[in-house]
Design a protein around this motif. Sequence first.
Motif, short mmCIF file in Angstrom:
data_model
loop_
_atom_site.label_atom_id
_atom_site.label_comp_id
_atom_site.label_asym_id
_atom_site.label_seq_id
_atom_site.Cartn_x
_atom_site.Cartn_y
_atom_site.Cartn_z
N VAL A 1 0.85 -1.19 0.00
CA VAL A 1 0.00 0.00 0.00
C VAL A 1 0.89 1.25 0.00
O VAL A 1 1.71 1.43 0.89
CB VAL A 1 -0.94 0.01 1.22
CG1 VAL A 1 -1.82 1.24 1.21
CG2 VAL A 1 -1.79 -1.25 1.24
N GLY A 2 0.70 2.09 -1.03
CA GLY A 2 1.59 3.22 -1.22
C GLY A 2 2.87 2.75 -1.90
O GLY A 2 3.98 3.12 -1.50
N CYS A 3 2.72 1.95 -2.94
CA CYS A 3 3.86 1.25 -3.55
C CYS A 3 4.77 2.15 -4.35
O CYS A 3 5.88 1.76 -4.70
CB CYS A 3 3.37 0.11 -4.43
SG CYS A 3 2.44 0.64 -5.90
N GLY A 4 4.35 3.39 -4.66
CA GLY A 4 5.20 4.27 -5.46
C GLY A 4 5.51 3.62 -6.80
O GLY A 4 4.63 3.07 -7.46
N PHE B 1 -2.09 5.92 -4.78
CA PHE B 1 -3.08 6.92 -5.19
C PHE B 1 -2.65 7.64 -6.46
O PHE B 1 -3.46 8.25 -7.15
CB PHE B 1 -3.32 7.94 -4.07
CG PHE B 1 -2.21 8.96 -3.97
CD1 PHE B 1 -2.35 10.21 -4.56
CD2 PHE B 1 -1.03 8.67 -3.30
CE1 PHE B 1 -1.32 11.15 -4.48
CE2 PHE B 1 0.00 9.61 -3.22
CZ PHE B 1 -0.16 10.84 -3.81
N SER B 2 -1.36 7.59 -6.80
CA SER B 2 -0.81 8.38 -7.91
C SER B 2 -0.82 7.62 -9.23
O SER B 2 -0.19 6.56 -9.35
CB SER B 2 0.63 8.80 -7.58
OG SER B 2 1.26 9.32 -8.72
N MET C 1 4.42 4.46 -14.03
CA MET C 1 5.85 4.22 -14.01
C MET C 1 6.18 2.80 -13.57
O MET C 1 7.03 2.13 -14.15
CB MET C 1 6.48 5.24 -13.05
CG MET C 1 7.96 5.47 -13.26
SD MET C 1 8.52 6.80 -12.17
CE MET C 1 7.46 8.15 -12.70
N ALA C 2 5.48 2.32 -12.55
CA ALA C 2 5.71 0.96 -12.06
C ALA C 2 5.39 -0.08 -13.13
O ALA C 2 6.17 -1.02 -13.36
CB ALA C 2 4.88 0.71 -10.81
N ILE D 1 3.34 -1.55 4.41
CA ILE D 1 3.37 -0.10 4.29
C ILE D 1 4.81 0.36 4.50
O ILE D 1 5.40 0.08 5.52
CB ILE D 1 2.41 0.62 5.27
CG1 ILE D 1 2.50 0.05 6.69
CG2 ILE D 1 0.99 0.57 4.79
CD1 ILE D 1 1.67 0.79 7.70
N SER D 2 5.34 1.02 3.49
CA SER D 2 6.72 1.51 3.56
C SER D 2 6.72 2.99 3.24
O SER D 2 6.59 3.37 2.08
CB SER D 2 7.60 0.74 2.58
OG SER D 2 8.91 1.26 2.61
#
Length: 198
Positions: free
Chosen positions: A48-51, A73-74, A80-81, A111-112
């Motif tokens: 969650v919030g993997c960027g 959320f982005s 990009m991922a 969560i990181s």
Amino acid sequence: MNSWNKKVFEQQLSLNLKELGEAYPPHWSTFLKFILSQNLKKAKLLDVGCGAGVYYKLCSDNFPLLKYKGIDFSQDAISMAKAQWDSDVFEVKNYKDLKPEDGKEYDILLISALLDNLEDADEAFRFILSLDFPFVIASRLRITDEASHRTEYDAYRGRYTAFHHNYNNLQRDIEAANYNIEDSNMSPTSMCVLLKKK
């Protein structure tokens, strides 16, 4: 609120790719140790919030049978991922949209640094714990003996804020949500923690 835009995610990904080719940073090594300690090499993990998705690469390199899913959320981060790792295991989704059913579908919630970026990270952490995932790995939680608060720091050519959790309140929240701390790696100002549902 931190302004995480495409340029910031590009800079983060560039740093992550460099770290993958060198010695892993301590929080990555701790994450890998947590997975091994609970024999979760074939588990289902929700990041969650993997960027830009570096934990996907970390998991696939070290635990090829682990099933990974990343949400952020982005749209920029998820695009990009998907492009970087040539995978469709990423989805645009806010942590607030998670449901208790997700806690039944996945074995591990990761969560990181997600909590760094939120206005009330204590409340967000309590929400995440309420979803009853069997395991929660919280990496790089900033802790303090003072009241929970935010500070500013410089990174990726910008100024950002980070949330610091009162350590005693964090422990109370973990206990109230019926989790045990199975393992942790602590410094005076941060910790990585592995939680297991009782």
